[in-house]
Scaffold this motif. Sequence first.
Motif, mmCIF file in Angstrom:
data_model
loop_
_atom_site.group_PDB
_atom_site.id
_atom_site.type_symbol
_atom_site.label_atom_id
_atom_site.label_comp_id
_atom_site.label_asym_id
_atom_site.label_seq_id
_atom_site.Cartn_x
_atom_site.Cartn_y
_atom_site.Cartn_z
ATOM 1 N N PHE A 62 10.487 2.885 -5.362
ATOM 2 C CA PHE A 62 10.796 3.654 -6.571
ATOM 3 C C PHE A 62 11.686 4.844 -6.227
ATOM 4 C CE2 PHE A 62 6.975 1.415 -7.961
ATOM 5 C CZ PHE A 62 7.357 1.006 -9.226
ATOM 6 N N ALA A 63 12.765 5.007 -6.999
ATOM 7 C CA ALA A 63 13.655 6.166 -6.819
ATOM 8 C C ALA A 63 13.003 7.417 -7.434
ATOM 9 C CB ALA A 63 14.997 5.879 -7.477
ATOM 10 N N PHE A 64 13.388 8.585 -6.914
ATOM 11 C CA PHE A 64 12.988 9.896 -7.442
ATOM 12 C C PHE A 64 11.473 10.153 -7.299
ATOM 13 C CE2 PHE A 64 16.337 8.193 -10.408
ATOM 14 C CZ PHE A 64 17.403 8.830 -9.791
ATOM 15 N N ILE A 65 10.795 9.384 -6.451
ATOM 16 C CA ILE A 65 9.335 9.512 -6.343
ATOM 17 C C ILE A 65 8.941 9.792 -4.909
ATOM 18 C CG2 ILE A 65 7.235 8.066 -6.322
ATOM 19 C CD1 ILE A 65 8.002 6.999 -8.967
ATOM 20 N N GLN A 66 7.965 10.689 -4.770
ATOM 21 C CA GLN A 66 7.364 10.969 -3.472
ATOM 22 C C GLN A 66 5.898 10.560 -3.561
ATOM 23 O OE1 GLN A 66 7.729 15.034 -2.217
ATOM 24 N NE2 GLN A 66 6.612 14.723 -0.307
ATOM 25 N N VAL A 67 5.487 9.624 -2.733
ATOM 26 C CA VAL A 67 4.129 9.078 -2.779
ATOM 27 C C VAL A 67 3.173 10.042 -2.075
ATOM 28 C CG1 VAL A 67 2.668 7.106 -2.175
ATOM 29 C CG2 VAL A 67 5.076 6.751 -2.751
ATOM 30 N N PRO A 68 2.017 10.345 -2.674
ATOM 31 C CA PRO A 68 1.039 11.240 -2.026
ATOM 32 C C PRO A 68 0.594 10.674 -0.683
ATOM 33 C CG PRO A 68 0.449 10.824 -4.315
ATOM 34 C CD PRO A 68 1.555 9.899 -3.985
ATOM 35 N N GLN A 69 0.387 11.574 0.293
ATOM 36 C CA GLN A 69 -0.064 11.121 1.599
ATOM 37 C C GLN A 69 -1.584 10.949 1.644
ATOM 38 O OE1 GLN A 69 1.533 13.542 4.738
ATOM 39 N NE2 GLN A 69 3.639 13.394 3.972
ATOM 40 N N ASP A 70 -2.271 11.575 0.701
ATOM 41 C CA ASP A 70 -3.722 11.408 0.633
ATOM 42 C C ASP A 70 -4.027 9.953 0.264
ATOM 43 O OD1 ASP A 70 -6.528 12.569 0.371
ATOM 44 O OD2 ASP A 70 -6.226 11.559 -1.563
ATOM 45 N N GLU A 71 -4.885 9.289 1.033
ATOM 46 C CA GLU A 71 -5.155 7.867 0.846
ATOM 47 C C GLU A 71 -5.727 7.563 -0.532
ATOM 48 O OE1 GLU A 71 -7.469 6.180 3.946
ATOM 49 O OE2 GLU A 71 -6.063 6.704 5.538
ATOM 50 N N LYS B 239 11.005 -0.806 -22.617
ATOM 51 C CA LYS B 239 12.077 -0.125 -21.873
ATOM 52 C C LYS B 239 11.631 1.227 -21.319
ATOM 53 C CE LYS B 239 15.109 -3.357 -22.850
ATOM 54 N NZ LYS B 239 14.243 -4.256 -23.595
ATOM 55 N N ASP B 240 10.305 1.475 -21.233
ATOM 56 C CA ASP B 240 9.805 2.706 -20.627
ATOM 57 C C ASP B 240 9.966 2.638 -19.117
ATOM 58 O OD1 ASP B 240 9.097 3.669 -23.073
ATOM 59 O OD2 ASP B 240 6.993 3.021 -22.948
ATOM 60 N N ASP B 241 10.309 3.789 -18.505
ATOM 61 C CA ASP B 241 10.509 3.880 -17.054
ATOM 62 C C ASP B 241 9.149 3.896 -16.361
ATOM 63 O OD1 ASP B 241 11.009 4.794 -14.399
ATOM 64 O OD2 ASP B 241 12.955 5.523 -15.071
ATOM 65 N N VAL B 242 8.912 2.929 -15.462
ATOM 66 C CA VAL B 242 7.621 2.831 -14.767
ATOM 67 C C VAL B 242 7.405 4.041 -13.861
ATOM 68 C CG1 VAL B 242 6.260 1.434 -13.167
ATOM 69 C CG2 VAL B 242 7.703 0.314 -14.870
ATOM 70 N N GLY B 243 8.425 4.422 -13.091
ATOM 71 C CA GLY B 243 8.288 5.562 -12.177
ATOM 72 C C GLY B 243 8.046 6.851 -12.936
ATOM 73 N N LEU B 244 8.762 7.020 -14.046
ATOM 74 C CA LEU B 244 8.570 8.232 -14.854
ATOM 75 C C LEU B 244 7.160 8.256 -15.424
ATOM 76 C CD1 LEU B 244 9.813 10.771 -16.042
ATOM 77 C CD2 LEU B 244 10.693 9.390 -17.949
ATOM 78 N N ASP C 131 0.823 -1.215 0.000
ATOM 79 C CA ASP C 131 0.000 0.000 0.000
ATOM 80 C C ASP C 131 0.854 1.260 0.000
ATOM 81 O OD1 ASP C 131 -2.207 -1.600 0.024
ATOM 82 O OD2 ASP C 131 -2.505 -1.506 2.197
ATOM 83 N N GLY C 132 2.104 1.157 0.427
ATOM 84 C CA GLY C 132 2.999 2.316 0.442
ATOM 85 C C GLY C 132 3.797 2.453 -0.839
ATOM 86 N N LEU C 133 3.435 1.711 -1.892
ATOM 87 C CA LEU C 133 4.077 1.730 -3.201
ATOM 88 C C LEU C 133 5.500 1.146 -3.168
ATOM 89 C CD1 LEU C 133 2.874 2.482 -5.902
ATOM 90 C CD2 LEU C 133 4.159 4.606 -5.868
ATOM 91 N N HIS C 134 5.790 0.335 -2.151
ATOM 92 C CA HIS C 134 6.981 -0.508 -2.222
ATOM 93 C C HIS C 134 6.587 -1.782 -2.974
ATOM 94 C CE1 HIS C 134 9.549 1.282 1.255
ATOM 95 N NE2 HIS C 134 8.844 2.223 0.647
ATOM 96 N N PHE C 135 7.566 -2.493 -3.490
ATOM 97 C CA PHE C 135 7.239 -3.734 -4.186
ATOM 98 C C PHE C 135 8.320 -4.784 -3.904
ATOM 99 C CE2 PHE C 135 9.828 -1.346 -7.190
ATOM 100 C CZ PHE C 135 10.668 -2.293 -7.749
ATOM 101 N N TYR C 136 7.915 -6.058 -4.075
ATOM 102 C CA TYR C 136 8.820 -7.194 -3.894
ATOM 103 C C TYR C 136 9.055 -7.848 -5.252
ATOM 104 C CZ TYR C 136 8.264 -6.877 1.155
ATOM 105 O OH TYR C 136 8.280 -6.442 2.462
ATOM 106 N N ALA C 137 10.318 -8.246 -5.473
ATOM 107 C CA ALA C 137 10.666 -8.828 -6.767
ATOM 108 C C ALA C 137 11.641 -9.985 -6.575
ATOM 109 C CB ALA C 137 11.273 -7.776 -7.684
ATOM 110 N N GLN C 138 11.566 -10.925 -7.502
ATOM 111 C CA GLN C 138 12.497 -12.062 -7.540
ATOM 112 C C GLN C 138 13.454 -11.882 -8.716
ATOM 113 O OE1 GLN C 138 9.864 -15.279 -8.284
ATOM 114 N NE2 GLN C 138 9.079 -15.443 -6.192
ATOM 115 N N ASP C 139 14.719 -12.276 -8.511
ATOM 116 C CA ASP C 139 15.670 -12.272 -9.618
ATOM 117 C C ASP C 139 15.315 -13.401 -10.586
ATOM 118 O OD1 ASP C 139 17.073 -10.110 -8.854
ATOM 119 O OD2 ASP C 139 18.793 -11.184 -8.033
ATOM 120 N N VAL C 140 15.178 -13.087 -11.850
ATOM 121 C CA VAL C 140 14.852 -14.096 -12.851
ATOM 122 C C VAL C 140 15.968 -15.138 -12.943
ATOM 123 C CG1 VAL C 140 14.488 -14.477 -15.329
ATOM 124 C CG2 VAL C 140 13.365 -12.559 -14.174
ATOM 125 N N GLU C 141 17.207 -14.689 -12.694
ATOM 126 C CA GLU C 141 18.361 -15.569 -12.807
ATOM 127 C C GLU C 141 18.271 -16.760 -11.856
ATOM 128 O OE1 GLU C 141 23.241 -15.325 -12.479
ATOM 129 O OE2 GLU C 141 22.031 -13.493 -12.407
#
Length: 900
Positions: A788-797, A838-843, A682-692
């Motif tokens: 996500f780098a360079f991003i500030q998540v809104p505090q409004d729910e 190759k588009d940036d998701v955060g951008l 909910d805080g816009l963090h995410f979990y990922a697995q290495d494909v390797e």
Amino acid sequence: MVLSGCAIIVRGQPRGGPPPERQINLSNVRAGALARRAAQSQPDVKDTPDEPWAFQAREFLRKKMIGKEVCFTVEVKTLQGREYGMVYLGKVNTSGENIAESLVAEGLAVVRREGIRGTSKNPPPPPPPTPTLSQVRLCDLEDQAKAAKRGQWSEGGGAHTIRDLKYSIENPRHFVDSLHQKPVNAIIEHVRDGSVVRALLLPDYYLVTVMLSGVKCPTFKREADGSETPEPFAAEAKFFTESRLLQRDVQIILESCPNQIILGTILHPNGNITELLLKEGFARCVDWSMAVYTQGAEKLRAAERSAKERKVRMWKDYVAPTANLDQKDRQFVAKVMQVVNADAIVVKLNSGEYKTIHLSSIRPPRIEGEEKNKDKDKRFRPLYDIPYMFEAREFLRKKLIGKKVNVMVDYIRAATAGAETGPVPAFPERTCATVTIGGINIAEALISKGLATVIRYRQDDDQRSSHYDELLAAEARAIKNGKGLHSKKEVPIHRVADISGETQKAKQFLPFLQRAGRSEAVVEYVFSGSRLKLYMPKETCLITFLLAGIECPRGSRNIPGGIAEPFSEEAMLFTKELVLQREVEVEVESMDKAGNFIGWLHIEGVNLSVALVENSLSKVHFTAERSAYCKTLQSAEETARQRKDKIWANYVEKPPAELAQVSEEKERVANYRAVYVTEITDGLHFYAQDVETGENLENLMETMRAELASHPPVEGAFSAHRGDHCIAKFADGEWYRARVEKVESPAKVHVFYIDYGNREIVSSVRLATLPPSFSTRTLPSQATEYAFAFIQVPQDEDARADAVDCVVRDIQNTQCLLNVEYPGATCPLVTLQFSDSKDDVGLGLVKEGLVMVETRKEKHLQKMVTEYLNGQESAKSARLNIWRYGDFRADDAEEFGYSR
């Protein structure tokens, strides 16, 4: 076979199997009838004894004719199928010796002077026949025998009394024991099957049924209707024995009489029939009677092995237990590194590979209801609580640890699945072998001391020790002498206190161990390069021991996140090879707050702390400065550092001035790697697995679920505690690795799925112990948290929920490309790209007006920050989403929860 003085059985030459038989009765003569036992189904009929001179007539023909080729003529055949004729020794023509004439000449038969028997059933009275030349010759010979008083014409009697041992001796066992296993002359009277005969013992004329010791041939099964059905090769085995022994003069060694069954070995001048049957594939070895075989059980095993190798008859479909192994895998020399149990060891091969070897055909000490005891007492420790288990382990440890042994693989026992109900455990595949050291079979030595027992197998189970008979003999000796498990004395009790992690108990022991100086100990377990579990024999306690003065690389289990430090595994293997299950000396200096003792460990004059530092597997800790070993450690570290090996491989010694300088600006490194996004918070963090490493996870999950399916965990047996690793059953019904984060009650346990990043509240019945082979030491946690780098998540729910929904829709359960930009307070901050465009998701989030930009001051990141700010300005100009009312981040808008 000679049935009587006037009847014989002949057969032709065998062609592809036993030949047909034919009974020939001698014409014009009559010999006495042999004794006949009445059938049990006819209680009114009495036994008939031998007629005088009947036995002598039979013996005369037996000695003259058995095994010889003969020529015969059939003169008369009755309506009942009986054939009467003349028999001559030799195979050419009737010029050979006439058997009937020889009998009459010896006075062992009388001539039928009334003439030849007719062919009709009730013929009319014939006229007196004209005597033939043969009858005249027989009459002349009879008259000569009478005149010479030969045989039955003599004045003496010719009666013989043949007694059946079964009915004439009350206790056959005493009779067999009275012979003291000495050879007895005998005649084989009947062959029931290849390995069971009726023999007439001489000179006392006892008739006895003998079963060949150590072997069993295929038999004839009697059906309900009274008919007999031969097992495969039963007829051939019977013919093999008959053609060599029936009515031959032999010697028999009567060896034992268990349960009224007489076991023996038949010796013939041309060989031992027992060994011949085995060698030709007509019989198999049997364990229960092998022990009484007096001619050497190894000869029987060798004969059976020869038949198996040639795949003859009974063994035509035989496949050797080690047929699929190369010679180098079947027999090799290895070094013993660990004694796992009283029947299992871990060895190190010349290739450096470790292999678990089980001793063939032995069972370690155990107690009845072992599984129940485990359930009732969670502190049940087999090594100390099972009688003689500790003695067995110690025997192997002292005999084998660190020594080179010869390993000969006997068989590989396939993996077995545990039953859904019942106490049958599941076992993985096991390599079972005979292990010898200095010519001594370790399994045999263990059994002879009464520290293990021999496994009993089904008769058709060939997966057993190649020295199985020696093991049985060793067990018999141990039972006779009352050794170990077979002793009637009280079993030894080992009261060993485990004070690992028991802070209060450790505090009580500490002063005593400090005053003792160097104490003897045995290393029971190695947790890591510098953490061990020790058994103190004098104090009869188990302690956790930490090596002083060094800083060893930590393994995955000791680091949050489960990622091991470099060379932690190598350090642990080094310590294991040097001290595991060895006798060592320890100096205890202090203890930590968890109740673990800290000090120095010595083995054969080597300080383990110094050895780890010398081998570049550890660094010197600052606490070593107050130790007597400080200079030795520092010198060892300096030498290792100069070698630039292992933990010092990337070490670069920098001058003090250069160390003081702050590295100037660097370029941004774009090193994208493929990941699979599994969960978004909910805080816009995410979990990922290495494909390797994804394939490793798939293999682990597949293997784990297969093992759990064959041996399901007991429901409700797991007691959850915060921080425990376990397995949890998800909503899809499958088991996944998890970590307990909070325990509200048995019905509400908060778990975190370490490989996928999602959380759930479950009941404890959906949790179970994580099998050690699937722990984070085998494969670290695969889900890593990112933001996500360079991003500030809104505090409004609502605004934050819109951003999260967008991200979930775009990237959850998809493969993306990830690059770490800079560290964060709780997790790395990254940029994420779609793998195809190759588009940036955060951008993209910024351009859609769903999030704000977090400005960074690092110069190498300014290009990325500028691109993000430009995207934010375009979103503001288009009044998208959070910018639909303009720039809400004015100084007077703080009551809405926003700030620049």
